[in-house]
Scaffold this motif. Sequence first.
Motif: not given
Length: 116
Positions: A21-24, A43-44, A52-53
């Motif tokens: 569940t860790y988000a970038p 799908d990314l 990208d961010m």
Amino acid sequence: MDLEKFALATLEVLEEGNVATYAPTFFLLPDEGFRVIEGIPLDLDHGEAIQDMAGRMDLRDSDFLFGVRSGAGEITVGHYTPTRTQFLLISGTKGRFQITQLDQCAWWHFGAGGDH
């Protein structure tokens, strides 16, 4: 904050959740705080999403820390500067994580030749 402190802060987050569940996450230096990337399409790849961010945030000439889920049971954290990127790998399961040095990270290409 430096890379080691960021890795320890990431471990604290993992104690409350899990790797799946860790988000970038970014930490912009100097001390501009945490920014979590949410709403990533299923799908990314998270490694691609964070790069990208970073491009969208125009961070190529900046100094920042980042964390991203990079595999089953692992998170790669890094310290990006315009001249080099350092990496650490956090791996394991809840309550039993270890931090190891990574000399390089095969999927990281942000800042390398303007890819992102």
